[in-house]
Design an enzyme around this catalytic site. Structure first.
Site, mmCIF file in Angstrom:
data_model
loop_
_atom_site.group_PDB
_atom_site.id
_atom_site.type_symbol
_atom_site.label_atom_id
_atom_site.label_comp_id
_atom_site.label_asym_id
_atom_site.label_seq_id
_atom_site.Cartn_x
_atom_site.Cartn_y
_atom_site.Cartn_z
ATOM 1 N N ASP A 11 -59.396 -61.710 -14.320
ATOM 2 C CA ASP A 11 -59.634 -63.057 -14.863
ATOM 3 C C ASP A 11 -59.749 -62.933 -16.387
ATOM 4 O OD1 ASP A 11 -62.060 -61.670 -14.876
ATOM 5 O OD2 ASP A 11 -63.268 -63.469 -14.615
ATOM 6 N N ASP A 16 -62.154 -57.701 -19.769
ATOM 7 C CA ASP A 16 -60.953 -57.374 -18.989
ATOM 8 C C ASP A 16 -59.872 -56.802 -19.899
ATOM 9 O OD1 ASP A 16 -61.153 -59.296 -16.172
ATOM 10 O OD2 ASP A 16 -62.339 -59.915 -17.906
#
Length: 326
Positions: A11, A16
């Site tokens: 996501d 990330d």
């Protein structure tokens, strides 16, 4: 050393991006694809964020797939402000540009997961960095999907009932508790979990962070830009992490990625059954550890407890030494 095949489900927020960059920087790692899910931002923004990361690292040949736009039950709890409304610190003016829309694959993320894993049965490690919706949908479409995996690495959940999104719940699991429940009940492949408490306990110093983002590379300049206006990367801001674990820099998703790249980064873990709580006003989305075998589950997971911080910090430092020429 043999090549590692990774499929990254994300996501894509700032942490990330850090984890993805870590994988891209290791020559013996091959990323088969990156599947996107809502979470830190809308799934549309997430896809664009992944493409930005791949562009900076000169790895645009890696396919990017759009996946779940919301949880299995209910509507997505968006927008999230932790990493800005777009997930990457709200520093880019070309949001929603066709440049970031046209490269997205037309195949749905869940279908691509099933296909890529089936084409490489027993060889693929899935690294799950966001809500587990795409993985839950994959096992619903293909019940044999988990047994085709080599293993599964998850950043999510908690092991002590300490939460960051809710009182007792970690962000990724709280955003879609039903999917987290399904994955931890039905994925019987070897599963490794980097919980919120684990990542916070192995934080790095802010001096390390300054050295990290000030490397003279395109990736480091990109990271410096996307963290520049984000309160989560301000040492003057007191977060729930700081209250519970003390100040420091935590690249949450990178711990699961580091384990997928080199399992020796994890120097201690608990092997036990787990279950995600689906009820309750306070505990919904919390991961419970069954240390006394009261659930009588045959499948156990490995919940990470100890980390070789030296190896981890080297992998993370290398993440921003890009682009790396093959």
């Amino acid at each position: 050393m043999s090549e590692k095949l990774l499929l990254i489900d994300t996501d894509c927020g700032i942490d990330d991006a850090q984890a993805i960059m870590m994988a891209l920087a290791v020559p013996r790692v091959k990323v088969l694809g990156i599947t996107c899910c809502f979470g830190n931002a809308s799934v549309e923004d997430v896809c664009q964020n992944v493409l930005r990361v791949l562009s900076v690292c000169e790895k645009t040949q890696i396919p990017v797939f759009r996946g779940a736009a919301g949880p299995l039950v209910g509507t997505p709890d968006l927008p999230i402000s932790h990493f800005g409304t777009d997930g990457l610190g709200d520093v880019f003016e070309d949001r929603d540009s066709e440049r970031w829309k046209t490269p997205i694959q037309t195949e749905h993320a869940v279908n691509s997961m099933i296909r890529l894993v089936s084409e490489n049965t027993g060889q693929v490690s899935v690294v799950a960095l966001g809500p587990l919706t795409n993985l839950a949908l994959a096992v619903r479409l293909d019940p044999s999907f988990p047994q085709k995996l080599k293993n599964l690495f998850i950043m999510g959940g908690n092991m002590e009932g300490k939460g960051n999104r809710t009182v007792c719940g970690e962000f990724n699991f709280v955003m879609d508790p039903e999917s987290a429940y399904i994955v931890l009940e039905e994925f019987l492949c070897p599963t490794y979990i980097a919980s919120w408490e684990f990542t916070c306990r192995h934080k790095l110093s802010w001096d390390y962070f300054d050295e990290w983002i000030n490397q003279d590379t395109a990736a480091a300049r990109f990271m410096k830009k996307i963290t520049s206006k984000c309160w989560a990367y301000s040492r003057d801001t007191v977060t729930s992490k700081d209250v519970v674990f003390g100040p420091g820099f935590v690249s949450y998703d990178s711990y699961a990625m580091a384990a997928a790249i080199d399992i020796s980064v994890v120097t201690g873990s608990m092997e036990c059954a787990v279950r995600v709580e689906l009820q309750g006003a306070v505990c919904r989305g919390m991961m419970a550890l069954d240390l006394c075998d009261k659930l009588k589950k045959q499948h156990h997971v490995f919940v990470m407890k100890e980390c070789d911080i030296g190896k981890f910090s080297q992998l993370l430092m290398g993440a921003l030494r890009q682009p790396c020429k093959a």
